[in-house]
Write a protein that holds these residues in place. Structure first.
Motif: not given
Length: 466
Positions: A6, A12, A40, A8, A38, A14, A4
């Motif tokens: 991304i 996290c 989130r 984190c 990220c 994910s 992705t």
């Protein structure tokens, strides 16, 4: 996450496949390799701690970068300050952090700007200069590089709960990795508050500061389980990032306690103290010269009398700041001001005045004396070269400047507690240790002696006030 693009924070929500995960030592390293934060867990909201096992030189370099060494300076100048070549400095950063010094500085500025865009209503141009960027064009370029979006787009994406509103001033979160022992920190700082300059009342730390000669006011209070709240009343917002970084150092919000706690948890003396006060950090300082003056005054007399002398000094030569409450009345005087003052006329004894003037002259002549850029051994040698300054006083200054292995030795705490003769001249950092001749203070606690000394001081202070 490779698939992705991304990155984190640990923990996290994910759950990528292990084969798709790549680990980086620092958020800046992930960004340098093309990953974005990220949405989130928002890793930009928490400063990434530097691993405990990196070389001391690297830690000092990071400290100077945080203080703004690369805002307008170069990697070559930073290397010269640390007595290494720019190539060696870059090699160290790349090896241990996966990022160059310039990339780390850019990441810190961008992360701070993103927090301002989330938390405040400052105009975008003000956010740029508050975050240490030299121009709005540089700001826009770096934000797109780090976050893949313009500052305006990032402002429009912020969460409603992020926005902090204050009745005057600007409010920001000071994030930390829990726990943080706020009551113990306030007790420590309150015991050592500079009269007229600092105040600890009703769970709030307050102090006056000088920005280019203009007065400002800072207030820090408990926020949530993972952050403190800073309310800043400043004459301008340019360079706000360095104000926030310096405030964060006072409370150790970026500190990683795990290595020190793990190393000392089984120590028969310090281990129980750590268990009794989890989350206690080594307190830092807003002004290094301020801490040095306090340490010199405490070198010659017990803390209550030293505080009285400090109050007289501030009142006599500090710049008045009218209209404040909570006992705040002045700015702390600069080294040049102290060096030029009639210190005996302020009421200081001759030996105290002579040592303090020598310290102020040294600090005024060399603005790197207290910047934390020297190894501890060099720092102690340079400070004790000032006539009248003892090694223990230099250790006390070093502890508040962030040297992990600094350790003020105290052998009169018990005597002063009982009011015995000789207590007046004893050092008061609170360890109460009595050492055999030739014994190195706290040798068993290396390289975390500052952490051990802080817990010992907190325990002594708790015993005195019980």
């Amino acid at each position: 996450m490779v698939t992705t693009g991304i990155y984190c924070r640990p923990g996290c929500g994910s759950q990528p496949l292990a084969e798709n995960v790549r680990t980086f030592e620092h958020p800046a390293a992930a960004e340098a390799h093309g990953f974005r934060a990220c949405l989130r867990c928002r890793p930009y909201r928490v400063a990434g701690p530097i691993a405990a096992d990196v070389p001391e030189l690297l830690c000092r370099a990071v400290q100077l970068i945080v203080a703004g060494a690369l805002d307008s300076g170069t990697e070559a100048a930073l290397g010269a300050r640390l007595a290494v070549s720019p190539r060696h400095l870059r090699r160290l950063f790349t090896q241990h952090l996966g990022v160059t010094p310039d990339q780390l500085a850019r990441s810190r500025r961008a992360h701070f700007a993103r927090r301002l865009l989330d938390d405040s209503d400052l105009p975008v141009a003000d956010v740029a200069f508050a975050s240490g960027f030299g121009s709005v064009r540089q700001f826009n370029r770096d934000m797109r590089l780090v976050f893949r979006a313009s500052p305006v787009e990032l402002r429009n994406r912020r969460r409603r709960a992020d926005r902090l509103v204050a009745d005057g001033g600007l409010v920001m979160r000071l994030p930390f990795a829990p726990p943080l022992n706020w009551p113990a920190l306030l007790t420590f700082l309150g015991e050592r508050a500079v009269p007229g300059v600092e105040s600890v009342r009703d769970g709030v730390y307050r102090r006056t500061i000088s920005l280019d000669g203009a007065a400002g006011l800072l207030e820090v209070l408990a926020g949530g389980p993972d952050h403190l709240l800073l309310r800043a009343h400043l004459p301008f917002w340019e360079g706000l990032i360095h104000v926030v970084e310096r405030v964060g150092r006072i409370f150790g919000v970026d500190a990683d306690l795990a290595p020190a706690e793990a190393a000392l948890a089984r120590d028969p003396l310090v281990g129980p103290l750590i268990a009794a006060r989890p989350g206690l950090r080594v307190p830092g300082a807003w002004g290094a010269f301020e801490i040095a003056v306090d340490a010199v005054l405490a070198q010659y007399t017990a803390r209550p009398r030293a505080r009285g002398r400090l109050a007289a000094l501030v009142e006599a030569i500090g710049q008045p700041v009218p209209g404040l409450d909570h006992g705040l009345t002045h700015l702390f005087p600069s080294a040049a001001t102290v060096a030029a003052a009639d210190l005996r006329g302020v009421g200081l004894p001759a030996d105290t005045a002579d040592t303090l003037r020598a310290l102020a002259l040294a600090a005024a002549r060399d603005d790197t004396l207290f910047d934390g850029g020297s190894p501890l051994t060099d720092f102690l040698r340079e400070v004790t070269a000032v006539p009248g300054v003892t090694r223990d006083t230099a250790q006390r200054i070093a502890l508040r400047l962030g040297y992990d292995d600094a350790f003020p030795v105290v052998d009169r705490a018990d005597a002063r507690t009982r009011g015995e003769p000789g207590a007046e001249t004893g050092n008061d950092a609170g360890t109460g240790l009595r050492l055999a001749p030739g014994t190195e203070a706290g040798a068993a606690w290396r390289p975390w002696r500052a952490f051990a000394a802080t817990h010992l001081a907190a325990a002594d202070l708790a015993a005195l006030t019980a």
